[in-house]
Design a protein around this motif. Sequence first.
Motif, PDB file in Angstrom:
ATOM      1  N   HIS B 241      17.870 -44.441 137.182  1.00  0.00           N
ATOM      2  CA  HIS B 241      16.682 -45.287 137.004  1.00  0.00           C
ATOM      3  C   HIS B 241      17.107 -46.756 136.934  1.00  0.00           C
ATOM      4  O   HIS B 241      18.116 -47.072 136.298  1.00  0.00           O
ATOM      5  N   PRO B 242      16.344 -47.649 137.572  1.00  0.00           N
ATOM      6  CA  PRO B 242      16.727 -49.067 137.509  1.00  0.00           C
ATOM      7  C   PRO B 242      16.857 -49.596 136.076  1.00  0.00           C
ATOM      8  O   PRO B 242      17.718 -50.437 135.806  1.00  0.00           O
ATOM      9  N   CYS B 273       4.032 -48.549 137.320  1.00  0.00           N
ATOM     10  CA  CYS B 273       5.240 -48.125 136.626  1.00  0.00           C
ATOM     11  C   CYS B 273       5.476 -49.093 135.467  1.00  0.00           C
ATOM     12  O   CYS B 273       5.330 -50.298 135.622  1.00  0.00           O
ATOM     13  N   CYS B 279      11.518 -54.804 137.301  1.00  0.00           N
ATOM     14  CA  CYS B 279      12.354 -53.972 138.162  1.00  0.00           C
ATOM     15  C   CYS B 279      12.782 -54.718 139.421  1.00  0.00           C
ATOM     16  O   CYS B 279      11.948 -55.223 140.156  1.00  0.00           O
ATOM     17  N   ARG B 282      11.371 -52.866 142.789  1.00  0.00           N
ATOM     18  CA  ARG B 282       9.972 -52.467 142.915  1.00  0.00           C
ATOM     19  C   ARG B 282       9.420 -52.729 144.326  1.00  0.00           C
ATOM     20  O   ARG B 282       9.851 -53.640 145.025  1.00  0.00           O
ATOM     21  N   CYS B 286       5.014 -48.792 143.773  1.00  0.00           N
ATOM     22  CA  CYS B 286       5.202 -48.633 142.328  1.00  0.00           C
ATOM     23  C   CYS B 286       3.965 -49.045 141.537  1.00  0.00           C
ATOM     24  O   CYS B 286       3.993 -49.047 140.309  1.00  0.00           O
ATOM     25  N   CYS B 302      11.068 -42.366 138.613  1.00  0.00           N
ATOM     26  CA  CYS B 302      11.122 -43.525 139.490  1.00  0.00           C
ATOM     27  C   CYS B 302      10.983 -43.005 140.910  1.00  0.00           C
ATOM     28  O   CYS B 302      11.527 -41.949 141.225  1.00  0.00           O
ATOM     29  N   ILE B 303      10.267 -43.758 141.750  1.00  0.00           N
ATOM     30  CA  ILE B 303      10.068 -43.235 143.100  1.00  0.00           C
ATOM     31  C   ILE B 303      11.365 -43.166 143.895  1.00  0.00           C
ATOM     32  O   ILE B 303      11.472 -42.427 144.836  1.00  0.00           O
ATOM     33  N   TYR B 304      12.346 -43.957 143.512  1.00  0.00           N
ATOM     34  CA  TYR B 304      13.601 -43.931 144.261  1.00  0.00           C
ATOM     35  C   TYR B 304      14.627 -42.991 143.669  1.00  0.00           C
ATOM     36  O   TYR B 304      15.733 -42.916 144.128  1.00  0.00           O
TER      37      TYR B 304
END
Lengths: 269, 307
Positions: B241-242, B273, B279, B282, B286, B302-304
Amino acid sequence: MALLEVVSLRKTYRTSMRRVEVLTDASFTVEAGETIGILGPSGSGKSTIGQIVTGLIRADSGTIRYRNEELHYPLRSYQRKEIQILFQHPEVSFNPKYRLEQGFQEICRHYDLRMTRRELLDYLADFGLYREHLERHPIQLSGGELQRAMVARVMLLDPKLIVLDEPTSMLDTISQAQVLRMLEALQRQRQVSYLYITHSRCLADHLCQRIYYLDGGQLREEPFPAEICHQSSQKKEGRKFYHETHHIIPAEHGAAAPADRLRRESQPK
Amino acid sequence: MLEIQNLTVRFQLPQGTITALEGVNLTLRDGEKLCVVGESGSGKSVLMLAVLCLLPENACVSGSILLDGEDLLQKSQKDLTEIRGMKLSYVPQGSGNSLNPLLRLGFQVSESLVAHRRLPRRGADQRSIQLLQQFHLGDEEQLVRSYPHTLSGGMRQRALLALGIAPEAPYLVADEPTKGLDSDRVGLVVDCFNSLEGCSLLCVTHDLTFAQQVADRVAIIYAGQMIEYETAERFFGSPRHPYSKALLDAVPERGLNAIPGFSPGHEDYTDACRFYNRCPCRTAQCQTQPKDRWDGERMVKCIYGAP
Ligand code: SF4
């Protein structure tokens, strides 16, 4: 000429039960615009040095010269203004009954600094504090916010020397980095000197130009830098920032994490 | 085994309802050490208090907390009193008023041995001294006769640890056990936790260096949500996660790099988010809350973060 020169400081605490000699012969200097570190385990008397320099307690013997003038307890008023201290627990430095704004107004009144609300807000924005924070009481602020407010309050007086007595040991990791980086930036802008008291060698390596170790009541200048525990602290913009400045120390069991895997994993799918 | 399922905690306040913790799912296996990491106000302490069933009255808790298959949220106060101490032991923060100021330290430690381990008073007194010695408090024989106010904050913290491990309960919950301790003393806590055979540990902390030394698994809480749940080995090697990355970058040994901005207050929660404003990764996507993405026993919100 050093900004601060401390020679052979001695201090013994006495209670009815015992005597504790914390400082036997402590000497050091601080130049203008410099950060020096005082390292030592808890209970070694590091904080005592800071408190003597700021004039909160009196040394048994020894001399302190500040701007070529001897400091005597109690300090003179311009000295009290120019030599400030930040504590580990910022919450004790605020009146719990005052909203943050009232706390700042009090300082302004006391030192005859004229500031409109607008000016105060502009000033505080640099410290990451906004209108909503001014309305709150200390108990409603986080440790990081309080410590930043404390820095803002101290900086109002335009000090020349600030004793940083473990100012981040109660903060979370990101708040700690924010506060310390902020102090660094302020030093560059204002040429203020710091006497940084800490038990963390790594933090001292990040911040200080010279480090003293307090041992058996005496200060010994440490070879510096011993080993640099950080690689690069340059900031880069945006996504690149993480990939290029992410210093990966593999977990202890040896799960090496190549940076390219990290990069792959964070790319948008 | 401790299983937390879909745990949500809301507080009823005069200004309205705030959600302190939202939809947390995690499992603490037998003998495993889990560190819950987050900044103050993130909800990590709420998670811990929920497990101990010590949340204040105005808390409204949903979901379930299964301790060896039994839901703690359905238990009576009487059963809970039995469980706390026998099965679940707690190490509170030393800065609080967790020790009784009117009782000698030794009595407080040995009392827990008498009550929970059914040791005779004599044996318990002996054992308390041994327990305290483990934490290098110095002159323990004298110390057991002293009152808490004569101890420094760091000593109180270590005394509370001795008290917490005294009953040898199978589950130990610790709240910031290293706060304000210097690195040598943190080492004592690390040794203590690593020597707890077969005990499952749930430890709330913001000290990542400490977490790396004790944890088998970590859960990262940000603004009331669990955003990453991962084995410690992978987390400290390559966080996903970032926010986790930002956290590790801020560790002094890893560069002391601070990301700008602060976590949102409860009133600032939006549909985006929660890390959106800070972030560095982002995108427009997001703007809606990412889902918990589970992959076996790992999770990232997280989407990534897809594996
Ligand atoms: S979902 Fe988007 S904004 Fe949130 S952490 Fe992931 S990349 Fe950043």
